[in-house]
Design a protein around this motif. Structure first.
Motif, PDB file in Angstrom:
ATOM      1  N   UNK A 196     -35.311 -33.190 -28.707  1.00  0.00           N
ATOM      2  CA  UNK A 196     -34.986 -32.398 -29.890  1.00  0.00           C
ATOM      3  C   UNK A 196     -33.753 -31.537 -29.635  1.00  0.00           C
ATOM      4  N   UNK A 197     -32.815 -31.585 -30.552  1.00  0.00           N
ATOM      5  CA  UNK A 197     -31.571 -30.832 -30.410  1.00  0.00           C
ATOM      6  C   UNK A 197     -31.831 -29.339 -30.392  1.00  0.00           C
ATOM      7  N   UNK A 198     -32.751 -28.887 -31.243  1.00  0.00           N
ATOM      8  CA  UNK A 198     -32.976 -27.444 -31.375  1.00  0.00           C
ATOM      9  C   UNK A 198     -33.941 -26.895 -30.338  1.00  0.00           C
ATOM     10  N   UNK A 199     -34.381 -27.741 -29.387  1.00  0.00           N
ATOM     11  CA  UNK A 199     -35.109 -27.237 -28.222  1.00  0.00           C
ATOM     12  C   UNK A 199     -34.143 -26.885 -27.095  1.00  0.00           C
ATOM     13  N   UNK A 200     -32.922 -27.385 -27.195  1.00  0.00           N
ATOM     14  CA  UNK A 200     -31.952 -27.140 -26.134  1.00  0.00           C
ATOM     15  C   UNK A 200     -31.482 -25.689 -26.169  1.00  0.00           C
ATOM     16  N   UNK A 201     -31.279 -25.085 -25.001  1.00  0.00           N
ATOM     17  CA  UNK A 201     -30.723 -23.722 -24.967  1.00  0.00           C
ATOM     18  C   UNK A 201     -29.363 -23.697 -25.658  1.00  0.00           C
ATOM     19  N   UNK A 202     -29.060 -22.594 -26.325  1.00  0.00           N
ATOM     20  CA  UNK A 202     -27.848 -22.495 -27.143  1.00  0.00           C
ATOM     21  C   UNK A 202     -27.052 -21.248 -26.787  1.00  0.00           C
ATOM     22  N   UNK A 203     -25.770 -21.448 -26.534  1.00  0.00           N
ATOM     23  CA  UNK A 203     -24.846 -20.346 -26.251  1.00  0.00           C
ATOM     24  C   UNK A 203     -23.740 -20.375 -27.297  1.00  0.00           C
ATOM     25  N   UNK A 204     -23.507 -19.243 -27.951  1.00  0.00           N
ATOM     26  CA  UNK A 204     -22.412 -19.169 -28.921  1.00  0.00           C
ATOM     27  C   UNK A 204     -21.135 -18.711 -28.212  1.00  0.00           C
ATOM     28  N   UNK A 205     -20.024 -19.378 -28.550  1.00  0.00           N
ATOM     29  CA  UNK A 205     -18.715 -19.001 -28.018  1.00  0.00           C
ATOM     30  C   UNK A 205     -17.885 -18.477 -29.179  1.00  0.00           C
ATOM     31  N   UNK A 206     -17.623 -17.194 -29.199  1.00  0.00           N
ATOM     32  CA  UNK A 206     -16.839 -16.589 -30.273  1.00  0.00           C
ATOM     33  C   UNK A 206     -15.363 -16.693 -29.891  1.00  0.00           C
ATOM     34  N   UNK A 207     -14.640 -17.539 -30.610  1.00  0.00           N
ATOM     35  CA  UNK A 207     -13.253 -17.847 -30.267  1.00  0.00           C
ATOM     36  C   UNK A 207     -12.284 -16.966 -31.041  1.00  0.00           C
ATOM     37  N   UNK A 208     -11.579 -16.096 -30.319  1.00  0.00           N
ATOM     38  CA  UNK A 208     -10.573 -15.207 -30.905  1.00  0.00           C
ATOM     39  C   UNK A 208      -9.194 -15.869 -30.796  1.00  0.00           C
ATOM     40  N   UNK A 209      -8.183 -15.220 -31.341  1.00  0.00           N
ATOM     41  CA  UNK A 209      -6.816 -15.716 -31.183  1.00  0.00           C
ATOM     42  C   UNK A 209      -5.869 -14.541 -31.043  1.00  0.00           C
ATOM     43  N   UNK A 210      -5.106 -14.561 -29.964  1.00  0.00           N
ATOM     44  CA  UNK A 210      -4.137 -13.498 -29.711  1.00  0.00           C
ATOM     45  C   UNK A 210      -3.084 -13.468 -30.815  1.00  0.00           C
ATOM     46  N   UNK A 211      -2.815 -12.282 -31.339  1.00  0.00           N
ATOM     47  CA  UNK A 211      -1.800 -12.114 -32.377  1.00  0.00           C
ATOM     48  C   UNK A 211      -2.288 -12.357 -33.783  1.00  0.00           C
ATOM     49  N   UNK A 212      -3.538 -12.812 -33.933  1.00  0.00           N
ATOM     50  CA  UNK A 212      -4.107 -13.059 -35.264  1.00  0.00           C
ATOM     51  C   UNK A 212      -5.052 -11.920 -35.634  1.00  0.00           C
TER      52      UNK A 212
END
Length: 366
Positions: A196-212
């Motif tokens: 099951x996909x939703x049994x897998x541990x999940x880490x969110x990566x919040x992607x910023x951008x320099x200058x934006x």
């Protein structure tokens, strides 16, 4: 131990840019959906100053770090669970990884198209997470139907699967991830074969951008909604700038700190991501060190000495006698195994010993 983390997200959120930075391996990056149709795989060393210090102490010919395998999976879109945007193919690739790292774009940039036409991180998360839930629901309902039929024979394994699915399917029908369900340890172990996909541990990566315009710096409603969600759900997340990390991947290690300061990015986002993946899967490292090599070995937190030894060779588990153990910093303090033994700092541990993160071990077997 093989460890793989799948990088997922909507198109144009920075997945392939991040993958390039992680692996220093060229991947097709383009400003349109489905630029990466087949998953790309890269093996990344886990940064660990302890290993480098031990290798220097032992004057090792080789230094072998623990590794994480990252899989760059093409962008998911709404309807992926029903086959939209090559969704079925991508979802299958996700089933094969140990954990999921979901890239979430948290910057505004008119030059980089967003599939929804607007930057709303909380909404993006809802789309991806719901597609994973819907994909799980399809497979879980089919398995439950089969288990209900086959369990009439009374076979224990099938009955156990049926009982677990009876808990999971209603939660999925309510839009909840399977990992949100309270299960006994034996039940959690049994769910692995369900993939099951939703049994897998999940880490969110919040992607910023320099200058934006980055929504965390803006600190408006979008950031508050995202932060409230993270806090309420207990989600694990890291924040980084994939573009900057990609640029820095070609810079020599000695100069990277100066470039970071110039770009206004103080922390190493990739180190945080790799270590976050380790934490997500509750993994730790123990070490072996000598003139031939110093090496980091990956095990699960709570593994006993024989189980840890099997990471090196099955004889260390099957023919285990004892483990000679010292914490890495204590060994460095004494400068060698011989001096540490002289001072009585090396402990002899038996089969019940639970290996600790940072232990340096010599195994003895028959």
């Amino acid at each position: 131990m093989s460890l793989s983390i799948g990088i997922v997200g909507l198109p144009n959120v920075g997945k392939s840019t991040l993958f390039n930075a992680l692996t220093r391996k060229g991947v097709l990056v383009a400003n349109y959906p489905f630029a990466t149709i087949d998953p790309s795989v890269g093996v990344v060393a886990v940064p660990d100053h302890r290993l480098n210090a031990l290798s220097k102490m032992s004057n090792s010919e080789k230094t072998v770090p623990a590794i994480v395998e990252f899989v760059d999976i093409a962008g998911l879109v709404k309807g992926a669970s029903e086959g939209e945007g090559l969704g079925n193919q991508f979802l299958q690739h996700i089933r094969e990884v140990d954990a999921i790292a979901e890239v979430v774009r948290v910057f505004d940039d008119e030059d980089i198209h967003h599939v929804a036409g607007v930057i709303d991180p909380r909404h993006d998360i809802e789309i991806i997470d719901m597609e994973l839930v819907l994909a799980d629901l399809q497979s879980a309902e089919k398995r439950l139907e089969r288990a209900e039929r086959d369990s009439k024979g009374g076979e224990k394994e099938i009955v156990a699967e049926r009982d677990i699915l009876r808990k999971i399917v209603p939660a999925l029908q309510q839009g909840k991830a399977a990992r949100s369900i309270s299960l006994a340890d034996t039940e959690t172990l049994a769910t692995k074969k369900l993939q099951l996909l939703t049994m897998k541990p999940l880490l969110y990566i919040l992607n910023r951008k320099s200058g934006a315009v980055n929504i965390d710096a803006e600190n408006g409603e979008r950031w508050r909604e995202l932060k409230d969600f993270m806090d309420a759900s207990g989600a694990q997340y890291v924040t980084l700038d994939a573009g900057v990390e990609s640029e820095l991947s070609d810079v020599h290690d000695d100069e990277r700190g100066d470039f970071r300061r110039e770009l206004g990015v103080a922390d190493d986002g990739l180190d945080a991501l790799i270590k976050g993946g380790y934490k997500l899967l509750d993994l730790v490292s123990f070490f072996t060190t000598g003139e031939d090599e110093s090496r980091a070995w990956t095990i699960h937190r709570g593994d006993t000495a024989p189980v840890a030894g099997a990471a090196i060779h099955t004889d260390f588990r099957d023919k285990f006698i004892r483990a000679e153990v010292i914490l890495w910093d204590k060994l460095l303090e004494h400068g060698s195994w011989a001096k540490a033994r002289e001072k009585g700092q090396v402990r002899s541990e038996g089969k019940e010993y639970v290996v600790q993160d940072g232990d340096v071990i010599e195994f003895r077997h028959s």
